[in-house]
Design an enzyme around this catalytic site. Structure first.
Site, PDB file in Angstrom:
ATOM      1  N   SER A  56       1.198  -0.632  -0.100  1.00  0.00           N
ATOM      2  CA  SER A  56      -0.307   0.223  -0.142  1.00  0.00           C
ATOM      3  C   SER A  56       0.636   1.137   0.064  1.00  0.00           C
ATOM      4  CB  SER A  56      -0.979   0.104   1.050  1.00  0.00           C
ATOM      5  OG  SER A  56      -1.434  -0.936   1.220  1.00  0.00           O
ATOM      6  N   ARG A  95       1.576   4.088  -3.089  1.00  0.00           N
ATOM      7  CA  ARG A  95       1.197   5.579  -2.598  1.00  0.00           C
ATOM      8  C   ARG A  95       2.091   6.173  -3.191  1.00  0.00           C
ATOM      9  NH1 ARG A  95      -2.738   2.343  -0.128  1.00  0.00           N
ATOM     10  NH2 ARG A  95      -4.336   3.304   0.335  1.00  0.00           N
ATOM     11  N   ARG A 140     -14.413  -6.009 -10.683  1.00  0.00           N
ATOM     12  CA  ARG A 140     -14.626  -5.471  -9.033  1.00  0.00           C
ATOM     13  C   ARG A 140     -15.386  -4.486  -9.659  1.00  0.00           C
ATOM     14  NH1 ARG A 140      -8.347  -6.825  -6.152  1.00  0.00           N
ATOM     15  NH2 ARG A 140      -9.984  -6.010  -4.438  1.00  0.00           N
ATOM     16  N   SER A 169     -13.395   1.392   3.071  1.00  0.00           N
ATOM     17  CA  SER A 169     -12.455   1.282   1.689  1.00  0.00           C
ATOM     18  C   SER A 169     -10.892   2.055   2.031  1.00  0.00           C
ATOM     19  CB  SER A 169     -12.843   1.505   0.328  1.00  0.00           C
ATOM     20  OG  SER A 169     -12.175   0.970  -0.122  1.00  0.00           O
ATOM     21  N   ASP A 187      -7.150  -8.069   4.657  1.00  0.00           N
ATOM     22  CA  ASP A 187      -6.088  -8.657   3.468  1.00  0.00           C
ATOM     23  C   ASP A 187      -5.909  -9.829   3.737  1.00  0.00           C
ATOM     24  OD1 ASP A 187      -6.378  -6.567   1.421  1.00  0.00           O
ATOM     25  OD2 ASP A 187      -4.754  -5.973   1.814  1.00  0.00           O
ATOM     26  N   LYS A 194     -12.800  -9.417  -3.354  1.00  0.00           N
ATOM     27  CA  LYS A 194     -11.247  -8.960  -3.856  1.00  0.00           C
ATOM     28  C   LYS A 194     -10.745  -9.573  -5.008  1.00  0.00           C
ATOM     29  CE  LYS A 194     -10.459  -5.903  -0.088  1.00  0.00           C
ATOM     30  NZ  LYS A 194     -10.311  -5.208  -0.293  1.00  0.00           N
ATOM     31  N   ARG A 240      -3.087 -14.121  -2.519  1.00  0.00           N
ATOM     32  CA  ARG A 240      -3.124 -14.140  -1.062  1.00  0.00           C
ATOM     33  C   ARG A 240      -3.973 -15.643  -0.551  1.00  0.00           C
ATOM     34  NH1 ARG A 240      -1.627  -9.452   0.898  1.00  0.00           N
ATOM     35  NH2 ARG A 240      -2.252  -7.690  -0.074  1.00  0.00           N
TER      36      ARG A 240
END
Ligand code: S3P
Length: 447
Positions: free
Chosen positions: A24, A28, A123, A171, A329, A356, A401
């Site tokens: 994440s 960013r 999604r 979210s 997650d 997801k 995952r």
């Protein structure tokens, strides 16, 4: 590629730089650096399948960057220097890339089409498109509110309107998208979220000179999480100079592996311990996991520290409410811990898991049943009765995952587990199998 794992030696060792930088924060850092004025240097950047589309997208907007090993340098020239790309942007399988870029594009006021893999196209994007439209962004979507979507340049000098908005679901991707768009608005944007989603955007933009206020309010006996952002005038953001902490969502696979393989003892160093990311640790500690945190310190505005894990006899637990958001997650690997725990583990308030990289409630139930696990699916979660974990051949469903979690299950199962189509592990943790092997696990790849 298949991954084959089986129970063998305990996992013993200490891990520091081999864990990937946080996914994440990597997304960013790359994107925000492209909004800054000046050269940003980001060490321990996560070089993986999901961060590459973000870097490639930056090239399409005319931003120069270079990667040497895990050190990313981005030459930002401010938001106004962003150019219209000539081709649609391929976000691959990365919803973070698509949703954050959508906000950045609206904020920068350029025209671009965002698209991605077959999996990304399923999604939901209406969750960002609806509020972006309220801000005055002009967006074309595909029927059903999915990608590809095109965000259109505004007339010369026309700014977005600041937004006051209640997010229907907690979210960080939606929140971050709207905060980035808010940089291109005149005035203060106020967002109200039902849960404590990860707050890296707020911390990082604030370190770059943006006024961001976060606070909690209580309404009708429930907490709401507020963020207010006011863009600086003139809109100049300082460049970033940071070394990223290890990704707690990647560390999660090693933590659960060490807990369920008898005799294991592992130390994971320099992991991001931002409280919006540590729900799994709280959940496992409630299951009587032997986990201790040490050397906690602030690094680049986020809490970082070491995690020591010893193999433990886990007990079933209940997960719901805001804890779900703080471990969103980690449910696939958490389910493996639940499968070896004594008693039952019940998860509710987690229907976001269906949206997801795969429908993680349905796919976990299907694959864990193949391994003999007693699992009942709920609309918003699952119940697992622990104690029975056999071997078998399972499928990743293209979900990184899920693939890594099923491979971890094999380390404690009665016979080997083969995870088919496990190449997707490189999306967020390319060194997953090699690192487990180095720590003593029996895990091999087969092409
Ligand atoms: C992310 C936020 C989460 C998470 C994803 C990364 C982010 O998604 O599942 O892997 O970097 O903002 P949501 O915000 O949609 O829950």
């Amino acid at each position: 590629m298949n991954l084959i794992s089986k129970s063998a030696n305990p996992l013993i060792g200490s891990v520091s730089n081999e864990l990937p930088g946080d996914k994440s924060i990597s997304h960013r850092a790359a994107l925000f650096a492209a909004f800054a004025e000046g050269s940003s240097r980001i060490e321990h950047f996560q070089v993986s399948g999901v961060t590459r589309p973000m870097l490639q997208a930056l090239t399409s907007f005319g931003i120069q960057w270079s990667l040497e090993g895990e050190t990313l340098t981005v030459e930002g020239r401010g938001i106004s220097a962003w150019k219209n790309p000539t081709f649609p942007i391929d976000c691959g399988n990365s919803a973070t890339t698509l949703r954050l870029l959508a906000g950045a594009i609206a904020g920068a006021g350029v025209t671009a089409t965002l698209d991605g893999s077959y999996g990304l196209r399923r999604r939901p994007m209406d969750r960002i498109v609806d509020p972006l439209r309220k801000m005055g962004a002009v967006i074309k979507t595909t029927p059903g509110g999915i990608a590809p979507l095109t965000i259109q340049e505004r007339a010369e000098g026309q700014k977005l309107k600041p937004l006051t908005y209640d997010l229907p679901v907690a979210s960080a991707q939606v929140k971050s998208c709207l905060l980035l768009a808010a940089l291109g608005a005149k005035g203060t944007t106020v967002l109200n979220e039902p849960g404590p989603s990860r707050d890296h955007t707020e911390r990082m933009l604030s370190s770059m000179g943006v006024t961001v206020k976060s606070y909690e309010v209580e309404a009708h006996n429930t907490l709401r999480y507020m963020v207010e952002l006011t863009p600086p005038n003139p809109l100049v953001l300082s460049p970033l100079n940071m070394s990223l902490p290890a990704d707690p969502s990647a560390a999660a696979f090693l933590i659960v592996a060490a807990l369920i393989v008898p005799g294991s003892t592992l130390t994971l160093k320099g992991v991001c311990l931002n409280p919006t990311r540590t729900g799994l640790l709280d959940a496992l500690q409630a299951m009587e996991a032997d986990i201790t945190l040490s050397n906690q310190h602030d690094a680049g505005g986020d809490l970082v520290g070491d995690i020591k894990v010893n193999a433990s006899e886990l007990q079933g637990t209940e997960i719901n409410g805001s804890l779900v958001v703080r471990m969103i997650d980690e449910f696939p690997v958490f389910a493996i811990a639940a499968a070896v725990a004594h008693g039952s583990t019940v998860v509710h308030d987690a229907k976001e898991l269906r949206l997801k990289e795969s429908d993680r409630i349905a796919m976990l139930a299907a694959e864990l049943r193949i391994l003999g696990v007693e699992i009942e699916e709920h609309s918003d979660g699952f119940t697992i009765l622990g104690g029975n974990l056999q071997g078998g051949i399972v499928e990743s469903h293209g979900d990184h995952r899920l693939a890594m979690s099923l491979a971890v299950a094999g380390l404690a199962a009665e016979s080997p587990v083969t995870v088919q189509h496990a190449e997707c592990t490189s999306e967020s943790f390319p060194a997953f199998a090699a690192l487990l092997q180095k720590l003593g696990a029996s895990i091999t790849t087969e092409r």
